[in-house]
Motif scaffolding. Structure first.
Motif, PDB file in Angstrom:
ATOM      1  N   GLY A   1      19.902  20.955 -46.387  1.00 28.71           N
ATOM      2  CA  GLY A   1      19.670  22.176 -45.621  1.00 28.71           C
ATOM      3  C   GLY A   1      18.648  23.151 -46.144  1.00 28.71           C
ATOM      4  N   THR A   2      18.506  23.278 -47.457  1.00 32.75           N
ATOM      5  CA  THR A   2      17.656  24.332 -48.002  1.00 32.75           C
ATOM      6  C   THR A   2      16.252  24.270 -47.408  1.00 32.75           C
ATOM      7  N   GLY A   3      15.786  25.402 -46.894  1.00 32.88           N
ATOM      8  CA  GLY A   3      14.424  25.493 -46.391  1.00 32.88           C
ATOM      9  C   GLY A   3      14.214  25.038 -44.967  1.00 32.88           C
ATOM     10  N   VAL A   4      15.272  24.649 -44.258  1.00 33.38           N
ATOM     11  CA  VAL A   4      15.110  24.263 -42.847  1.00 33.38           C
ATOM     12  C   VAL A   4      14.798  25.502 -42.014  1.00 33.38           C
ATOM     13  N   VAL A   5      13.812  25.374 -41.113  1.00 28.37           N
ATOM     14  CA  VAL A   5      13.432  26.459 -40.211  1.00 28.37           C
ATOM     15  C   VAL A   5      13.412  25.920 -38.781  1.00 28.37           C
ATOM     16  N   ILE A   6      14.129  26.593 -37.887  1.00 25.61           N
ATOM     17  CA  ILE A   6      14.170  26.214 -36.472  1.00 25.61           C
ATOM     18  C   ILE A   6      13.782  27.436 -35.655  1.00 25.61           C
ATOM     19  N   GLY A   7      12.656  27.339 -34.933  1.00 26.63           N
ATOM     20  CA  GLY A   7      12.101  28.485 -34.234  1.00 26.63           C
ATOM     21  C   GLY A   7      12.820  28.839 -32.948  1.00 26.63           C
ATOM     22  N   GLU A   8      12.459  29.996 -32.435  1.00 26.04           N
ATOM     23  CA  GLU A   8      13.144  30.625 -31.307  1.00 26.04           C
ATOM     24  C   GLU A   8      13.194  29.770 -30.050  1.00 26.04           C
ATOM     25  N   THR A   9      12.104  29.080 -29.721  1.00 27.34           N
ATOM     26  CA  THR A   9      12.048  28.362 -28.444  1.00 27.34           C
ATOM     27  C   THR A   9      12.255  26.856 -28.598  1.00 27.34           C
ATOM     28  N   CYS A  10      12.783  26.431 -29.745  1.00 31.06           N
ATOM     29  CA  CYS A  10      13.121  25.017 -29.941  1.00 31.06           C
ATOM     30  C   CYS A  10      14.203  24.573 -28.955  1.00 31.06           C
ATOM     31  N   ILE A  11      14.082  23.343 -28.511  1.00 28.64           N
ATOM     32  CA  ILE A  11      15.144  22.696 -27.741  1.00 28.64           C
ATOM     33  C   ILE A  11      15.487  21.399 -28.464  1.00 28.64           C
ATOM     34  N   ILE A  12      16.733  21.273 -28.901  1.00 31.54           N
ATOM     35  CA  ILE A  12      17.174  20.121 -29.695  1.00 31.54           C
ATOM     36  C   ILE A  12      18.308  19.436 -28.954  1.00 31.54           C
ATOM     37  N   GLY A  13      18.197  18.122 -28.790  1.00 28.44           N
ATOM     38  CA  GLY A  13      19.191  17.353 -28.059  1.00 28.44           C
ATOM     39  C   GLY A  13      20.434  17.046 -28.888  1.00 28.44           C
ATOM     40  N   ASN A  14      21.139  15.997 -28.493  1.00 26.46           N
ATOM     41  CA  ASN A  14      22.373  15.592 -29.165  1.00 26.46           C
ATOM     42  C   ASN A  14      22.084  14.551 -30.252  1.00 26.46           C
ATOM     43  N   HIS A  15      22.937  14.538 -31.266  1.00 23.67           N
ATOM     44  CA  HIS A  15      22.867  13.547 -32.341  1.00 23.67           C
ATOM     45  C   HIS A  15      21.511  13.603 -33.070  1.00 23.67           C
ATOM     46  N   VAL A  16      21.061  14.804 -33.353  1.00 21.47           N
ATOM     47  CA  VAL A  16      19.810  14.990 -34.100  1.00 21.47           C
ATOM     48  C   VAL A  16      20.150  15.308 -35.553  1.00 21.47           C
ATOM     49  N   ARG A  17      19.368  14.721 -36.475  1.00 21.11           N
ATOM     50  CA  ARG A  17      19.593  14.928 -37.912  1.00 21.11           C
ATOM     51  C   ARG A  17      18.311  15.435 -38.551  1.00 21.11           C
TER      52      ARG A  17
END
Length: 303
Positions: free
Chosen positions: A201-217
């Motif tokens: 996890g350390t340092g993960v960045v997910i921006g405001e308009t991201c769309i992420i589906g199911n079963h994503v790693r």
């Protein structure tokens, strides 16, 4: 006789007591409510203890006492949350921002509490995704107790729900609390599906308009960010413009990869570590870093 140092101090106090002008021209009306960081921290702790009782908050001594304990916690959460929503509605009103859906704070807090079972269901899928993908995890309880991604996802899923209900400011504060705690930075505006796993996890960045589906790693250090900003007529970054990636179902992104811009990573794709990805990928893609060149020398050769 007034000393030089006391004069400097008095002058400094006078300067700090007036508006700073420009971006600092925000002295609040002290007759109004204002958000409390301490109370929002208490809200987060209550949320965790309601969603995963026994793992967070006071221990549960007897299973048959759980409904009563949850009742007390939910009632306290309702009162605190309604107060804080009312405070940010007033705070944003004086700064000419939008208030929460035009609804009263008690109604919004009640709607949020009504969604808690669905938030918990999604979080349980996240716990299962981590367990299924991490041989080091011995059981679900270990994941809830120990894994920073679960703490980050509790905050994210609560913050995203509050944002969807039109609550200003509070979702961002809650997200930044988990950012400080875990090193995982998830904007509450991002849309994240079920069975979502952040490993390490350390340092993960997910921006405001991201769309992420199911079963994503995602692995540590992954950035799902913007490549460039669209500017408005005043030359400032335009708001609410899609600028972050779309990650479809069953995608794995390894450590320190950068996926940038409004691109689509097709389902079942794998992006290797340290990759810089700025173009869309079709489903079932494999993108890997170029292999290192290995050389060996004997008896001083090559020096």
């Amino acid at each position: 006789m007034e000393t030089k140092s006391s004069s400097i101090i008095e002058n400094t106090i006078q300067l700090l007591a007036v508006s700073g002008g420009g971006a600092c021209d925000f002295l609040p009306d002290h007759e109004r409510l204002h958000p409390s960081i301490e109370k929002l921290k208490a809200i987060v702790e209550l949320l965790r203890s309601i969603l995963f009782p026994g793992y967070f908050g006071e221990p549960i001594q007897r299973q048959n006492s759980l409904p009563h304990i949850l009742g007390v916690r939910v009632e306290k959460l309702y009162l605190l949350l309604a107060e804080q929503i009312r405070s940010v509605q007033q705070f944003n009103h004086e700064n000419n921002h939008t208030t929460a859906s035009g609804e009263n704070s008690e109604g919004v807090a009640e709607q949020f509490i009504g969604i808690l079972p669905e938030i918990r269901r999604k979080l349980c899928t996240d716990v299962k995704a981590i367990f299924d993908g991490d041989p080091a995890a011995k059981n679900y309880g270990e994941i809830i107790f120990c894994y920073p991604s679960i703490r980050a996802m509790i905050n994210y899923r609560a913050a995203h729900t509050l944002l969807s209900l039109g609550v200003p400011l509070i979702p961002r504060i809650i997200s930044e609390m988990s950012h400080s705690e875990t090193g995982i930075d998830i904007h509450p505006g991002a849309h994240i599906g079920e069975y979502f796993c952040i490993d390490h996890g350390t340092g993960v960045v997910i921006g405001e308009t991201c769309i992420i589906g199911n079963h994503v790693r995602l692995y540590q250090g992954v950035t799902l960010g913007a490549k460039k900003f669209t500017l408005d007529n005043d030359g400032n970054p335009a708001k609410n413009v899609p600028r972050h990636p779309i990650i479809e179902d069953n995608v794995v992104i390894y450590s320190n990869a950068n996926v940038l811009g409004r691109i689509t990573i097709g389902k079942n794709s794998i992006i290797g570590g340290n990759v810089w990805q700025t173009k869309s990928l079709p489903p079932n893609s494999r993108v890997l870093q170029q292999k290192a060149v290995e050389s060996s020398f004997t008896d001083g050769g090559g020096i």
